[in-house]
Write an enzyme that holds these catalytic residues in place. Structure first.
Site, PDB file in Angstrom:
ATOM      1  N   SER A   1       0.736  -0.998   0.096  1.00  0.00           N
ATOM      2  CA  SER A   1      -0.141   0.099  -0.284  1.00  0.00           C
ATOM      3  C   SER A   1       1.780   1.568  -0.309  1.00  0.00           C
ATOM      4  O   SER A   1       1.631   1.680   0.663  1.00  0.00           O
ATOM      5  CB  SER A   1      -0.895   0.049   0.792  1.00  0.00           C
ATOM      6  N   LYS A   2       0.357   2.307  -0.961  1.00  0.00           N
ATOM      7  CA  LYS A   2       0.796   3.381  -0.904  1.00  0.00           C
ATOM      8  C   LYS A   2       1.066   4.019   0.691  1.00  0.00           C
ATOM      9  O   LYS A   2       2.101   4.856   1.365  1.00  0.00           O
ATOM     10  CB  LYS A   2      -0.188   4.469  -1.271  1.00  0.00           C
ATOM     11  N   ARG A   3       0.418   4.155   1.910  1.00  0.00           N
ATOM     12  CA  ARG A   3       0.314   4.255   3.180  1.00  0.00           C
ATOM     13  C   ARG A   3       1.668   3.898   3.587  1.00  0.00           C
ATOM     14  O   ARG A   3       2.425   4.386   4.642  1.00  0.00           O
ATOM     15  CB  ARG A   3      -0.599   3.878   3.805  1.00  0.00           C
TER      16      ARG A   3
ATOM     17  N   GLY B   1       4.265   2.626   2.512  1.00  0.00           N
ATOM     18  CA  GLY B   1       5.303   3.440   2.065  1.00  0.00           C
ATOM     19  C   GLY B   1       6.001   1.982   1.172  1.00  0.00           C
ATOM     20  O   GLY B   1       7.097   2.211   0.924  1.00  0.00           O
TER      21      GLY B   1
END
Ligand code: GLU
Length: 481
Positions: free
Chosen positions: A253-255, A257
């Protein structure tokens, strides 16, 4: 038959690791078969347009050693390779489908659709377009077109029967048309094709033989096959790829990183290590071999060894790959990559990066460990006198005090402040004293580094710090003890 594969990213501004792996498999398969690897930019969703996003795609592929044979910048026989530049090519095909009864104009406004959708949902149904406009007479359609009523073009999907196809990874797939098919939009109001339409037209016109893409398209594939059949075109070979996961439950996930190629480059992973590991998340060479250059991967690659279970992207495993690649770097190359990381904490200091590089090259898994690892060279950290206590070296704070007092003048007398000279001056003094080497070297190193574990021992660190700073730090130690 020449193998032709394509990587068809949407320019979002970031390269997801799953996307990068898709690109790699497409590239490896094309090269393995002496075929062509084609880059196509899928930018028909103009609302999602991101400035500079195409460059991110180019730079990532190039950085990873994947050169495309045909694409937006290099051209090729079936261009343009940017979908928005192909805009005018799609409508005639949609009209052909209208003529053959496989598609139709739809004039329903967003507002009307919402009303019907809500009413349908209120009754507990799963909404699909209700084919209302399919029943317009030819005259009604002509009149609306003449009046300039905005429209979309929809596929006239079958509502019963099954669709089957064979996928290289997932095997024989069968879907009920009633479940998977809907009258999806082919051409949007702005005249742009949807992905669902454009992928079929483009893959056909570009002569794509193998469509390798994410498994999220498995269940839409019957709709695409319906279109291929409506045109009487040959259906490509499908190779759907499993999702790259962080663990059994979570996607990258983007969150967190951990989703984008750039996240890993920014942390100091080597592209070669990342690619090598990424290819193995979802594919295996059929033996225990782990390390491959990209050219070696081309040789070893076999699509029949793609896994159909989700690939787990294990950062610990990646770190092991990265560590191994870092150890193999030529010293000059290591120093070049390490420099900006050293600079974060040592910029403006006189620390010898070449020597420091030699000391740390085998101690890190990822370059972003460096600033914290060498920060004590920039400034003596706050430390507790407990650090002077070391059982193995038979050292206590009291012993440390005597050692520092004894060796300060020995060090101060050295003119040529060189690692070997310092060593050759201090060692005989220790030998004469009858003390263990560790009993002397431990407190000396603690005094000048304030750190339990450091790259290099006392001599290396003293040389790196320089005479003045070394003596200053020893004074500092004495003041504390
Ligand atoms: N543009 C699509 C995506 O980024 C490509 C899917 C495909 O390879 O067909 O998901």
């Amino acid at each position: 038959m020449e193998v032709r594969t394509r990587f068809a990213p949407s320019p979002t501004g970031f390269m997801h690791l799953g996307g990068l792996r898709t690109a790699l498999y497409n590239y490896l398969f094309a090269k393995k078969n002496g075929g062509k690897f084609i880059l196509r930019i899928e930018d028909t969703d103009q609302e999602r347009y991101v400035e500079g996003a195409t460059e991110v795609i180019y730079d990532t592929l190039k950085g990873c050693g994947m050169d495309w044979d045909e694409g937006p910048d290099v051209g090729g026989p079936v261009g343009p390779y940017i979908q928005s530049e192909r805009k005018d090519m799609y409508l005639p095909y949609a009209k052909q489908l209208i003529a053959s009864g496989h598609a139709y104009y739809c004039f329903c406004s967003e507002c009307e659709l919402n009303e019907r959708r809500e009413a349908f949902k209120a009754q507990g149904g799963v909404w699909k377009y209700d084919k209302q406009c399919l029943h317009l007479s030819r005259e009604e359609v002509e009149a609306k077109l003449a009046a300039g009523t905005p429209y979309v073009i929809r596929m006239n999907a079958p509502t019963e029967g099954d669709t089957s196809y064979d996928d290289v990874v997932f095997g024989h797939m069968t879907f009920h048309n009633a479940d998977t098919m809907d009258d999806m939009v082919l051409i949007k109001q702005d005249g742009m094709p949807t992905y669902n339409f454009a992928n079929v037209i483009d893959d056909h016109l570009m002569g794509i033989t193998h469509v390798m893409r994410g498994m999220e398209y498995l269940s839409s594939t019957p709709k695409y096959n319906y279109l291929y059949n409506a045109f009487g075109w040959e259906i490509p070979t499908y190779v759907h790829l499993t999702t790259v996961m962080r663990d059994a439950q979570h996607k990258l996930s983007k969150r967190d990183g951990d989703a984008f190629y750039s996240d890993f480059v920014d942390k100091g992973y080597l592209t070669e290590a990342l690619i090598n590991y990424l290819v193995l998340v979802g594919w295996n060479p059929g033996n225990d071999r782990e390390f491959f250059t990209i050219d070696e991967l081309v040789d070893a690659f076999d699509i029949h060894r793609l896994n159909n279970a989700p690939g787990i992207f294990d950062v610990a495993k990646l770190n092991y790959f990265n560590e191994t690649y870092i150890k193999q770097l030529a010293p000059e190359k290591f120093m070049e990559i390490a420099k900006p990381w050293f600079d974060q904490v040592l910029d403006g200091s006189k620390i010898n990066y070449k020597r420091l590089s030699e000391l740390v090259q085998t101690r890190i898994q990822v370059f972003n460990e460096l600033p914290a690892m060498v920060g004590y060279l920039a400034a003596l950290p706050e430390y507790s006198n407990d650090l002077y206590t070391n059982k193995k070296s038979k050292c206590t704070p009291e012993v440390a005090k005597t050692v520092l007092e004894t060796y300060k003048p020995v060090l101060a007398a050295i003119d040529n402040w060189d690692e070997t000279v310092i060593h050759d001056t201090v060692m005989p003094v220790i030998a004469e004293s009858g003390m263990k080497n560790g009993t002397v070297l431990w407190p000396l190193r603690i005094a000048i580094t304030g750190t339990a574990n450091t790259p290099g021992g006392f001599f290396e660190n003293a040389a790196l710090l320089g005479k003045e700073e070394t003596l200053r730090r020893i004074d500092d130690g004495l003041a504390r003890l």
